[in-house]
Motif scaffolding. Structure first.
Motif, PDB file in Angstrom:
ATOM      1  N   HIS A 319       0.780  -1.240   0.000  1.00  0.00           N
ATOM      2  CA  HIS A 319       0.000   0.000   0.000  1.00  0.00           C
ATOM      3  C   HIS A 319       0.816   1.296   0.000  1.00  0.00           C
ATOM      4  CE1 HIS A 319      -3.704  -2.212   0.481  1.00  0.00           C
ATOM      5  NE2 HIS A 319      -3.228  -2.843   1.541  1.00  0.00           N
ATOM      6  N   MET A 320       2.105   1.249   0.320  1.00  0.00           N
ATOM      7  CA  MET A 320       2.847   2.499   0.383  1.00  0.00           C
ATOM      8  C   MET A 320       3.213   3.008  -1.005  1.00  0.00           C
ATOM      9  SD  MET A 320       3.125   3.748   3.403  1.00  0.00           S
ATOM     10  CE  MET A 320       1.463   3.143   3.749  1.00  0.00           C
ATOM     11  N   PRO A 321       3.123   4.317  -1.219  1.00  0.00           N
ATOM     12  CA  PRO A 321       3.506   4.882  -2.514  1.00  0.00           C
ATOM     13  C   PRO A 321       5.019   4.933  -2.679  1.00  0.00           C
ATOM     14  CG  PRO A 321       2.898   6.640  -1.000  1.00  0.00           C
ATOM     15  CD  PRO A 321       2.601   5.339  -0.294  1.00  0.00           C
ATOM     16  N   GLU A 322       5.445   5.153  -3.889  1.00  0.00           N
ATOM     17  CA  GLU A 322       6.878   5.277  -4.183  1.00  0.00           C
ATOM     18  C   GLU A 322       7.455   6.461  -3.413  1.00  0.00           C
ATOM     19  OE1 GLU A 322       9.821   5.789  -8.101  1.00  0.00           O
ATOM     20  OE2 GLU A 322       7.647   5.505  -8.332  1.00  0.00           O
ATOM     21  N   ARG A 393      -3.754   0.186   4.719  1.00  0.00           N
ATOM     22  CA  ARG A 393      -4.437   0.543   3.467  1.00  0.00           C
ATOM     23  C   ARG A 393      -4.900   1.996   3.512  1.00  0.00           C
ATOM     24  NH1 ARG A 393      -9.232   1.363   1.324  1.00  0.00           N
ATOM     25  NH2 ARG A 393     -10.296   1.129   3.329  1.00  0.00           N
ATOM     26  N   GLY A 396      -1.951   4.333   3.387  1.00  0.00           N
ATOM     27  CA  GLY A 396      -1.437   4.407   2.014  1.00  0.00           C
ATOM     28  C   GLY A 396      -2.279   5.313   1.143  1.00  0.00           C
ATOM     29  N   MET A 397      -3.593   5.250   1.320  1.00  0.00           N
ATOM     30  CA  MET A 397      -4.481   6.142   0.559  1.00  0.00           C
ATOM     31  C   MET A 397      -4.162   7.600   0.856  1.00  0.00           C
ATOM     32  SD  MET A 397      -8.184   4.225   0.909  1.00  0.00           S
ATOM     33  CE  MET A 397      -9.019   5.709   0.329  1.00  0.00           C
ATOM     34  N   LYS A 400      -0.765   8.572  -0.728  1.00  0.00           N
ATOM     35  CA  LYS A 400      -0.884   8.687  -2.189  1.00  0.00           C
ATOM     36  C   LYS A 400      -1.596   9.977  -2.576  1.00  0.00           C
ATOM     37  CE  LYS A 400      -0.814   3.699  -2.913  1.00  0.00           C
ATOM     38  NZ  LYS A 400      -1.608   2.463  -3.172  1.00  0.00           N
ATOM     39  N   SER A 401      -2.539  10.404  -1.754  1.00  0.00           N
ATOM     40  CA  SER A 401      -3.253  11.654  -2.051  1.00  0.00           C
ATOM     41  C   SER A 401      -2.331  12.859  -1.912  1.00  0.00           C
ATOM     42  CB  SER A 401      -4.467  11.811  -1.133  1.00  0.00           C
ATOM     43  OG  SER A 401      -4.074  12.138   0.202  1.00  0.00           O
TER      44      SER A 401
END
Length: 402
Positions: A319-322, A393, A396-397, A400-401
């Protein structure tokens, strides 16, 4: 009354713990909390403690349990701890052990014993915020402890001299450290002892998580390596702080210091002045439970916490972004996240509580200078695997935002 006008100058160094404030969120049922590094109460040896207190209050120990006691601590408990220290390669007697009201009290006592205003304390970057809270009242200057050996003794000494200071000790948590979860390898521990010898300073070894190893080979404590070098504990410079809070029960507030006898003697005097002795009945109960089943209890909680750690690490991968990285601890209770530069963990926490209902600890609170705001600490000890997956989760959302 103008209280600010009469408070001692040291009181300005006392700050509210961000973790303690976050713990209030646990009362909100819809919050998923990765904040406090708190043992799971479902794993406490509750029945064993019920029996221990019943035995203590109905047997021959009743009077002793409710009476004043010696400041050094309950003798059978100190004997048991000495036996545990022996298993770690720390050869000592009960004269090298003082029982404290949790290892937090030990840190406060050591700060009081070793620090004068403007003395330099070497701490890791980041470090346990409770240690900073304990030391702050004694008005030290902090310098960054580079356990990898990238700074020389002369550099530490010169930096302190530039601040009209002198280096007084190094504080380090070497096993599954709070907050990073990282472990200092044996060469790093040896280098730290070399540095301590060159600077003629003590090393405070915070071993609160030492028993919570899930993977890898155990590494001897710094105190054990110190004894190897010098032949006897009374010739060492390492001050080992242990605790039952993470293994048996934090509410009983039982910890200990294991160190050279001259240090213990001074700490005993401080104990007498502060609270006379730690709770006798709690010490007796801890001794009964520990002596009958400490290894079994550690094995039980290790299975549970290991599974939760694995779950969190897997969820982070998904779930983690780059641009987000994290530690992979071999034990303990924590995973440490590093976010892209320019992000602020405190701002993210406010947004996370509002939009995702997930709590964590912003990383800047673990830095003596409040830096590195693009970090955060996650604890996996209290959440089950379903909750961990859902919480990561949601987190992570949020990231990402951003």
């Amino acid at each position: 009354m103008d209280w600010e006008n009469v408070f001692a100058s040291r009181s300005s160094r006392m700050k509210a713990s961000e973790i303690r404030e976050l713990l209030k969120l646990l009362d909100q049922p819809d919050i998923i909390s990765f904040a406090g590094g708190i043992p799971d109460p479902a794993l406490f040896p509750t029945e064993e403690f019920q029996q221990a207190f019943t035995n203590t209050l109905s047997g021959e120990k009743q009077t002793a349990a409710l009476q004043y006691s010696v400041s050094e601590g309950y003798v059978p408990l100190r004997q048991w701890i000495a036996g545990q220290m022996e298993k770690l390669g720390i050869h000592c007697s009960i004269d090298n052990i003082l029982i404290t009201s949790g290892s937090q009290q030990a840190l406060d006592y050591l700060g009081k014993l070793l620090l004068s205003p403007n003395d330099t304390a070497l701490v890791t970057w980041p470090t346990y915020m409770g240690a900073l809270g304990a030391f702050n009242a004694y008005e030290p200057v902090y310098d960054r402890l580079m356990a990898n050996g990238n700074r020389s003794a002369a550099e530490y000494r010169d930096t302190a001299a530039d601040n009209n200071s002198r280096v007084k000790f190094a504080y380090v948590s070497v096993d599954f450290a709070n907050p990073t979860g990282e472990t200092l390898d044996r060469p790093g521990r040896e280098r730290l002892l070399d540095l301590a010898q060159d600077l003629d300073m003590p090393v405070i070894e915070d071993a609160a998580y030492q028993s919570l190893r899930y993977d890898g080979e155990a590494i001897p404590p710094i105190l054990a390596l110190d004894i190897e070098r010098n032949g006897h504990i009374d010739k060492t410079r390492t001050l080992y702080c242990g605790s039952f809070s993470k293994t048996l029960a934090p509410g009983l507030r039982v910890g200990w210091v294991c160190a050279a006898q001259p240090v213990i003697s001074k700490l005993v005097l401080m104990k007498q002045a502060a609270d006379l002795h730690s709770s006798t009945i709690n010490q007796i109960a801890i001794h009964e439970v520990a002596s009958k089943g400490f290894d079994k209890q550690v094995a039980k909680i290790s299975v549970a916490y290991s599974a939760r750690r694995d779950c969190m690490l897997s969820a982070l991968e998904v779930h983690m972004p780059e641009g987000v990285s994290w530690t992979k601890p071999e034990g303990g209770m924590f995973v440490w996240l590093t976010l892209p530069q320019g992000w602020d963990g405190a701002d993210l926490l406010a947004r996370s509580i509002e939009t995702q209902r997930v709590a964590f600890v912003p990383g800047h609170a673990f830095y003596a200078d409040g830096s590195n705001r693009n970090t955060m600490r996650l604890s996996f000890s209290q959440a089950n695997e379903e909750t961990i997956n859902e919480g990561i989760r949601r987190l992570g959302m949020l990231l990402k935002s951003v």
